[in-house]
Design a protein around this motif. Structure first.
Motif, PDB file in Angstrom:
ATOM      1  N   GLY A 145       0.821  -1.209   0.000  1.00 40.67           N
ATOM      2  CA  GLY A 145       0.000   0.000   0.000  1.00 40.67           C
ATOM      3  C   GLY A 145       0.847   1.247   0.000  1.00 40.67           C
ATOM      4  N   LEU A 146       0.202   2.376   0.268  1.00 40.89           N
ATOM      5  CA  LEU A 146       0.871   3.673   0.242  1.00 40.89           C
ATOM      6  C   LEU A 146       1.995   3.730   1.268  1.00 40.89           C
ATOM      7  N   ASP A 147       3.081   4.385   0.899  1.00 38.44           N
ATOM      8  CA  ASP A 147       4.245   4.554   1.768  1.00 38.44           C
ATOM      9  C   ASP A 147       4.198   5.959   2.351  1.00 38.44           C
ATOM     10  N   GLN A 148       3.635   6.096   3.562  1.00 38.64           N
ATOM     11  CA  GLN A 148       3.504   7.446   4.126  1.00 38.64           C
ATOM     12  C   GLN A 148       4.862   8.073   4.431  1.00 38.64           C
ATOM     13  N   PHE A 149       5.868   7.242   4.723  1.00 38.36           N
ATOM     14  CA  PHE A 149       7.218   7.747   4.978  1.00 38.36           C
ATOM     15  C   PHE A 149       7.743   8.490   3.757  1.00 38.36           C
ATOM     16  N   ALA A 150       7.508   7.935   2.568  1.00 43.42           N
ATOM     17  CA  ALA A 150       8.008   8.521   1.329  1.00 43.42           C
ATOM     18  C   ALA A 150       7.042   9.515   0.707  1.00 43.42           C
ATOM     19  N   ASP A 151       5.732   9.283   0.857  1.00 49.58           N
ATOM     20  CA  ASP A 151       4.748  10.107   0.154  1.00 49.58           C
ATOM     21  C   ASP A 151       4.239  11.284   0.971  1.00 49.58           C
ATOM     22  N   LEU A 152       4.061  11.088   2.268  1.00 51.02           N
ATOM     23  CA  LEU A 152       3.575  12.168   3.141  1.00 51.02           C
ATOM     24  C   LEU A 152       4.709  12.772   3.966  1.00 51.02           C
ATOM     25  N   TYR A 153       5.906  12.196   3.835  1.00 47.97           N
ATOM     26  CA  TYR A 153       7.080  12.618   4.606  1.00 47.97           C
ATOM     27  C   TYR A 153       6.787  12.521   6.105  1.00 47.97           C
ATOM     28  N   TYR A 174      -1.426   8.714  23.015  1.00 46.68           N
ATOM     29  CA  TYR A 174      -2.075   7.569  22.383  1.00 46.68           C
ATOM     30  C   TYR A 174      -1.907   7.696  20.877  1.00 46.68           C
ATOM     31  N   TYR A 175      -2.004   6.565  20.195  1.00 49.00           N
ATOM     32  CA  TYR A 175      -1.851   6.514  18.737  1.00 49.00           C
ATOM     33  C   TYR A 175      -3.070   5.810  18.150  1.00 49.00           C
ATOM     34  N   THR A 176      -3.573   6.350  17.060  1.00 50.46           N
ATOM     35  CA  THR A 176      -4.744   5.779  16.397  1.00 50.46           C
ATOM     36  C   THR A 176      -4.451   5.579  14.913  1.00 50.46           C
ATOM     37  N   PRO A 177      -3.625   4.596  14.547  1.00 52.29           N
ATOM     38  CA  PRO A 177      -3.396   4.334  13.128  1.00 52.29           C
ATOM     39  C   PRO A 177      -4.712   3.999  12.441  1.00 52.29           C
ATOM     40  N   GLN A 178      -4.886   4.551  11.258  1.00 55.08           N
ATOM     41  CA  GLN A 178      -6.134   4.354  10.523  1.00 55.08           C
ATOM     42  C   GLN A 178      -6.098   2.975   9.846  1.00 55.08           C
ATOM     43  N   LEU A 179      -6.624   2.002  10.545  1.00 60.54           N
ATOM     44  CA  LEU A 179      -6.619   0.625  10.044  1.00 60.54           C
ATOM     45  C   LEU A 179      -7.938   0.378   9.307  1.00 60.54           C
ATOM     46  N   TYR A 180      -7.999   0.924   8.109  1.00 54.45           N
ATOM     47  CA  TYR A 180      -9.256   1.049   7.376  1.00 54.45           C
ATOM     48  C   TYR A 180      -9.488  -0.096   6.390  1.00 54.45           C
ATOM     49  N   TRP A 181      -9.044  -1.304   6.751  1.00 55.34           N
ATOM     50  CA  TRP A 181      -9.174  -2.460   5.876  1.00 55.34           C
ATOM     51  C   TRP A 181      -9.852  -3.602   6.617  1.00 55.34           C
ATOM     52  N   LYS A 182     -10.384  -4.537   5.845  1.00 50.23           N
ATOM     53  CA  LYS A 182     -11.075  -5.677   6.438  1.00 50.23           C
ATOM     54  C   LYS A 182     -10.095  -6.628   7.138  1.00 50.23           C
ATOM     55  N   ILE A 183     -10.641  -7.412   8.018  1.00 52.15           N
ATOM     56  CA  ILE A 183      -9.832  -8.374   8.764  1.00 52.15           C
ATOM     57  C   ILE A 183      -9.145  -9.361   7.822  1.00 52.15           C
ATOM     58  N   GLU A 184      -9.876  -9.833   6.808  1.00 52.33           N
ATOM     59  CA  GLU A 184      -9.310 -10.859   5.922  1.00 52.33           C
ATOM     60  C   GLU A 184      -8.443 -10.288   4.809  1.00 52.33           C
ATOM     61  N   THR A 233      -5.369  -9.292   2.795  1.00 49.19           N
ATOM     62  CA  THR A 233      -4.016  -9.857   2.897  1.00 49.19           C
ATOM     63  C   THR A 233      -2.948  -8.766   2.856  1.00 49.19           C
ATOM     64  N   GLY A 234      -3.036  -7.860   1.899  1.00 51.11           N
ATOM     65  CA  GLY A 234      -2.021  -6.812   1.787  1.00 51.11           C
ATOM     66  C   GLY A 234      -2.123  -5.749   2.853  1.00 51.11           C
ATOM     67  N   GLN A 235      -3.275  -5.655   3.497  1.00 48.15           N
ATOM     68  CA  GLN A 235      -3.470  -4.659   4.561  1.00 48.15           C
ATOM     69  C   GLN A 235      -4.208  -5.318   5.729  1.00 48.15           C
ATOM     70  N   SER A 236      -3.636  -6.343   6.277  1.00 50.00           N
ATOM     71  CA  SER A 236      -4.280  -7.131   7.323  1.00 50.00           C
ATOM     72  C   SER A 236      -4.512  -6.308   8.583  1.00 50.00           C
ATOM     73  N   PHE A 237      -5.761  -6.180   8.983  1.00 53.46           N
ATOM     74  CA  PHE A 237      -6.083  -5.439  10.203  1.00 53.46           C
ATOM     75  C   PHE A 237      -5.346  -6.018  11.419  1.00 53.46           C
ATOM     76  N   PRO A 238      -5.419  -7.327  11.661  1.00 54.85           N
ATOM     77  CA  PRO A 238      -4.732  -7.858  12.853  1.00 54.85           C
ATOM     78  C   PRO A 238      -3.217  -7.696  12.801  1.00 54.85           C
ATOM     79  N   LYS A 239      -2.613  -7.933  11.635  1.00 52.12           N
ATOM     80  CA  LYS A 239      -1.156  -7.828  11.532  1.00 52.12           C
ATOM     81  C   LYS A 239      -0.688  -6.391  11.722  1.00 52.12           C
TER      82      LYS A 239
END
Length: 353
Positions: free
Chosen positions: A242-250, A264-274, A276-282
């Motif tokens: 997916g998108l590389d925020q380090f490179a794209d958003l600096y 506290y930190y709230t990463p936007q985990l905006y993908w389904k549990i299943e 694969t490329g953006q696994s919510f649990p991982k």
């Protein structure tokens, strides 16, 4: 914090959540916010993340910035009351925390309802405001950008009894293919050893550290939270794409977490549990590993229930269950309008019993 942090973002930019449209009568604006707060309380939430500075404008009485056009339809026009103070008072009545949500560098939204007010940053200091696509942005390469934004933050924390201050994933703007962010002038002022990309990241790093220090110096009891894009870099952890925020958003969001510049930190985990490329649990587990001392409360894309291929409420419920299993005692829903949906509200009402 032993109690689960159950929060919702109330987005005001482009009238996503509130008010329903610009120019609503004062009594209608207030009544709709009361209805939302009643709903949040009835569902079992205990915090509201209220967007009060979407585009270098204000949903509060500011000495620096104009009233937001998303309230009245005209930037700078007084709405007849102080929405932030009203929100704080209504939150207190319901034992809801009220965290203010700011966008530090966005200066004008794509859709503009009125000309800029005389005290808008694009009029007062136009040289630090850059056009990029249909939006306008403050250039993080200028020290004035940092000083100005931190001044607004201190003003809010001095004058309002808020429980927290919150920023999201917009630092340098999301890239437009084939277009470089127009910061040649600020880059030309830099005489140090960093590459341009590293210089941009350093601009954001310094701002985040300064923001953390400003919150703690001005209102120490307020929590400071960041909601970065859910992926730090592809391949972290293995298999993530997916998108590389380090490179794209600096945005070196892992560094800020490791440095402890947040409560506290709230990463936007905006993908389904299943997924694969953006696994919510991982992804949740990876963020938790970066600094186990700081709570990770994932951002949930609850509004996906409105998509053309809608998510079912059970997806969000199951994400909450996974977060609990992994020891993440909190989460934030994007956004308020999703909780007004009867099926979603019913599902949350069950899991929050």
């Amino acid at each position: 914090m032993n109690k689960e942090f159950r929060a919702v973002w109330v987005a005001t930019v482009d009238n996503i959540d509130w008010p329903a449209k610009p120019g609503l009568p004062l009594v209608d604006q207030q009544a709709s916010l009361i209805n939302d707060f009643d709903l949040f309380s009835a569902l079992g939430l205990n915090a509201v993340i209220f967007q009060i500075r979407p585009c270098c404008d204000a949903f509060f009485d500011s000495a620096f910035e104009p009233w937001s056009e998303f309230i009245t339809g005209t930037q700078g026009l007084h709405p007849g009351y102080d929405p932030l103070q009203f929100a704080i008072e209504e939150a207190r009545k319901r034992n809801l925390q009220l965290h203010v949500w700011l966008n530090p560098f966005r200066a004008r939204f794509a859709k503009r309802l009125s000309p800029p007010a005389p005290n808008h940053i694009s009029v007062m200091h136009p040289f630090i405001v850059k056009d990029y696509g249909p939006f306008q942005w403050l250039d993080p390469g200028y020290e004035l950008t940092h000083e100005y934004t931190l001044g607004v933050v201190r003003e809010i924390l001095h004058h309002y009894e808020v429980d927290g201050l919150h920023i999201d994933d917009y630092f340098y703007p999301y890239k437009i293919a084939g277009q470089q962010f127009p910061d040649n002038d600020s880059w030309a002022l830099y005489k140090g050893p960093l590459s341009r990309d590293d210089w941009r990241r350093d601009n954001v790093n310094r701002f985040v550290e300064s923001l953390w220090k400003a919150v703690k110096a001005t209102r120490p009891q307020a929590q400071f939270g960041i909601s970065p894009f859910g992926i730090w870099r592809p391949g972290h952890p293995a298999g993530i794409t997916g998108l590389d925020q380090f490179a794209d958003l600096y945005a070196n969001a892992r560094l800020w977490l490791q440095k402890g510049w947040v409560d506290y930190y709230t990463p936007q985990l905006y993908w389904k549990i299943e997924s694969t490329g953006q696994s919510f649990p991982k992804l949740l587990a990876w963020w938790q590993e970066q600094n186990p001392q700081i709570p990770i409360w994932p951002g949930l894309f609850t509004s996906r229930i409105f998509d053309k291929t809608p998510w079912q409420p059970e997806e969000i419920v199951n994400q909450i269950k996974i977060a609990r299993e992994k020891g993440a005692m909190g989460h934030i829903h994007f956004s308020a309008k999703a909780l007004r949906n009867e099926k979603m509200a019913a599902a949350l009402g069950e899991i929050y019993k």
